[in-house]
Design an enzyme around this catalytic site. Structure first.
Site, short mmCIF file in Angstrom:
data_model
loop_
_atom_site.label_atom_id
_atom_site.label_comp_id
_atom_site.label_asym_id
_atom_site.label_seq_id
_atom_site.Cartn_x
_atom_site.Cartn_y
_atom_site.Cartn_z
N TYR A 93 10.47 -22.80 -1.40
CA TYR A 93 10.29 -22.03 -2.01
C TYR A 93 10.23 -20.51 -1.57
CZ TYR A 93 7.66 -18.98 -5.65
OH TYR A 93 7.43 -18.04 -6.70
N PHE A 145 30.08 0.28 -16.21
CA PHE A 145 30.19 -1.21 -16.70
C PHE A 145 29.39 -1.20 -17.72
CE2 PHE A 145 29.54 -5.56 -16.96
CZ PHE A 145 30.76 -6.11 -17.47
N ASP A 146 29.70 -1.98 -18.83
CA ASP A 146 28.89 -2.22 -20.06
C ASP A 146 27.21 -2.35 -19.90
OD1 ASP A 146 29.49 -4.64 -19.89
OD2 ASP A 146 30.40 -4.96 -21.77
N ASP A 236 28.49 -0.14 -7.27
CA ASP A 236 28.48 -1.54 -8.12
C ASP A 236 29.58 -2.10 -7.50
OD1 ASP A 236 28.80 -3.38 -10.14
OD2 ASP A 236 28.76 -2.00 -11.72
N ALA A 238 31.00 -5.39 -7.40
CA ALA A 238 31.31 -6.65 -8.03
C ALA A 238 32.60 -6.95 -7.45
CB ALA A 238 31.40 -6.73 -9.50
N LYS A 279 31.80 -12.41 -9.44
CA LYS A 279 33.00 -11.75 -9.07
C LYS A 279 33.37 -12.23 -7.79
CE LYS A 279 31.63 -9.96 -13.23
NZ LYS A 279 30.75 -8.78 -13.08
N HIS A 470 29.80 -6.37 -29.57
CA HIS A 470 30.95 -7.50 -29.60
C HIS A 470 30.62 -8.89 -29.30
CE1 HIS A 470 29.98 -5.79 -25.46
NE2 HIS A 470 30.47 -7.00 -25.07
#
Ligand SMILES: *Cc1c(COP(=O)(O)O)cnc(C)c1O
Length: 479
Positions: A93, A145-146, A236, A238, A279, A470
């Site tokens: 843990y 990004f969304d 960001d 990714a 990614k 979407h």
């Protein structure tokens, strides 16, 4: 599938004679050890599934998809080393061996001392923004990004896109089309004031702008401005490895630098990063935050315990962190990155040869089709990109995603629609999953669609949710 290798004489790819390799074949630096069967269902079956799904391919069972180019997120094939590492997961843990290995790997790649695991990228965003951003704030990014945009807006702040104007011209050849326009950033700081800008982000590569890279020079410039105003700058990150490969290939002075050197330099200009490990960490789930500031790390960890888990696992298992650590090492291999970028460009080249309107230059993880150029008879209000997405599944069992009005169009207060600048269809390439013949099949299918494109029809919304339309929207095909 007869055509692609033989019919077109200008097509320099000829596997029959084995002569003259056209566009360089993206030779896979791996061979296949385990296979996952896929099948192309009969056309009537695909037609039925489309109707049942309300023409939303997010609702089509994956088992009914032949080639799945919906996303490159969480869809990679892991290596034998990653699978072996899974077995070595320490599931303690607190303070597990796997966490320390993961932490050491991220530290050595980024140079950031504080490494905080999260279950995926958006959790890292949510926690970072919850600590830093308040209602009325403004967060500049090249393009959000969304999930990033949604997380900023959820806190009552404004997500401001400051990418260079060239990014909005689908055919403009620019080696670093993901660059931030520093004048727009400076203007934002003047307009809103430094106090209302809790951080600046740079998305590398710029996913929503077509997987386009950001240059080292641009990172340096943005960093200089942020330091001048003492505004934290975060990546960001990714697709940080793909971004570094583009820098090596395209930016003066970096040809002889190794990928790890370039990566390290990129991170040296920023204060931290959010990361979707789905990614460029080559895993199916995972993410992290990494940063320099101890006080901020402390506040993040307090929230992490509440939302994700104890700071040495943050929503992941020990084996997930093992797979991420190994994936982060593999993604920096030049042979891997070369193949990755060339494979994407290969599909782009096949489509370009077939007269399809593809966004240029080709990005790092996907090829984008310009839907308005392909189906000019379908107005934005009838979702031209979705018409192509539906045709791809109908014709070839191929799943792609619309990045246009279905994703972004909004109703204004006066009840009118506000449409995005571009109507795109994204063909994202999962990492290490598909071969050259799969890509050739995609190109053949799209050529067929292009030849009959005047027959494609638009769509009307039958059901829509409040957020992230979407994913769950349902449509009706217009007569
Ligand atoms: C995928 C992605 C995210 C969100 O990460 P998840 O792991 O899907 O939550 C954020 N930013 C960029 C640029 C991405 O591509």
């Amino acid at each position: 599938m007869s055509g692609i290798f033989s019919r077109n004489p200008t097509n320099r790819l000829n596997l029959i004679t084995g002569k003259v390799l056209p566009m360089r074949l993206p030779l896979e630096p791996y061979k296949i050890k385990m296979v996952e069967p896929i099948q192309l269902l009969p056309r009537e079956e695909r037609e039925r599934l489309l109707r049942e799904a309300g023409f939303n391919v997010f609702k089509i069972p994956a088992a009914a998809v032949f080639i799945d180019l919906l996303t490159d997120s969480g869809t990679p094939a892991m290596s034998e080393h990653q699978w072996a590492a899974l077995l070595q997961g320490d599931e303690a843990y607190a303070q597990s061996r796997s966490f320390f290995r993961f932490q050491e790997t991220v530290r050595s790649i980024t140079g950031f001392p504080h490494v905080i695991p999260t279950h995926q990228g958006r959790a890292a965003e949510h926690i970072l923004f919850t600590v830093l951003v308040k209602s009325g704030d403004v967060v500049p990014n090249n393009i959000h990004f969304d999930t990033t945009r949604a997380n900023v807006e959820y806190l009552g702040a404004t997500a401001l896109d400051c990418v260079i104007d060239d990014a909005y011209d689908p055919y403009r050849e620019h080696p670093f089309k993901g660059n931030m326009d520093v004048a727009k950033l400076q203007q934002a700081i003047r307009t809103y004031g430094r106090e209302r800008i809790p951080l600046v982000m740079l998305t590398i590569t710029n996913n929503s702008g077509g997987g386009q890279p950001v240059s080292m020079e641009n990172i340096r410039q943005v960093s200089r401005i942020c330091r001048e105003y003492r505004i934290p700058l975060f990546f960001d990150a990714a697709r940080f490895a793909e971004n570094s490969y583009f820098i090596q290939q395209r930016e003066a002075g970096y040809q002889n630098k190794s990928i790890p050197q370039i990566v390290r330099e990129m991170f040296s200009y920023v204060d931290g990063c959010t990361m979707s490990a789905k990614k460029d960490a080559l895993v199916n789930i995972g993410g992290f935050l990494a940063l320099r500031d101890e006080g901020l790390a402390q506040r993040i960890k307090e929230l992490l315990v509440l939302k994700e888990g104890f700071p040495t696992y943050g929503g992941l298992s020990g084996r997930d962190m093992e797979a991420m650590a190994t994936g982060l090492q593999e993604v920096l291999q030049e042979s891997y990155l070369k193949h990755r970028v060339e494979q994407v460009a290969y599909l782009g080249g096949l489509l370009q040869e077939r007269g399809l309107p593809v966004l240029k230059p080709f990005g790092g993880h996907a090829i984008y089709l310009d839907a308005r150029a392909m189906v000019p008879h379908i107005p934005q209000s009838q979702f031209p990109g979705q018409a192509i997405v539906v045709a791809l599944y109908r014709e070839g069992g191929i799943r792609a995603v619309e990045i246009g009005s279905l994703m972004f169009a909004r109703r204004t207060d006066s009840g009118n629609w506000e449409f995005p600048r571009m109507e795109l269809v994204r063909l994202a390439i999962p990492r290490r999953v598909y071969t050259v013949s799969h890509l050739a099949f995609v190109a053949e299918t799209l050529e067929t669609i292009r030849r009959r494109s005047s027959r494609l029809k638009g769509f009307r919304i039958r059901y829509e949710p409040e957020f992230l339309r979407h994913f769950t929207v349902e449509l009706e095909e217009l007569a």
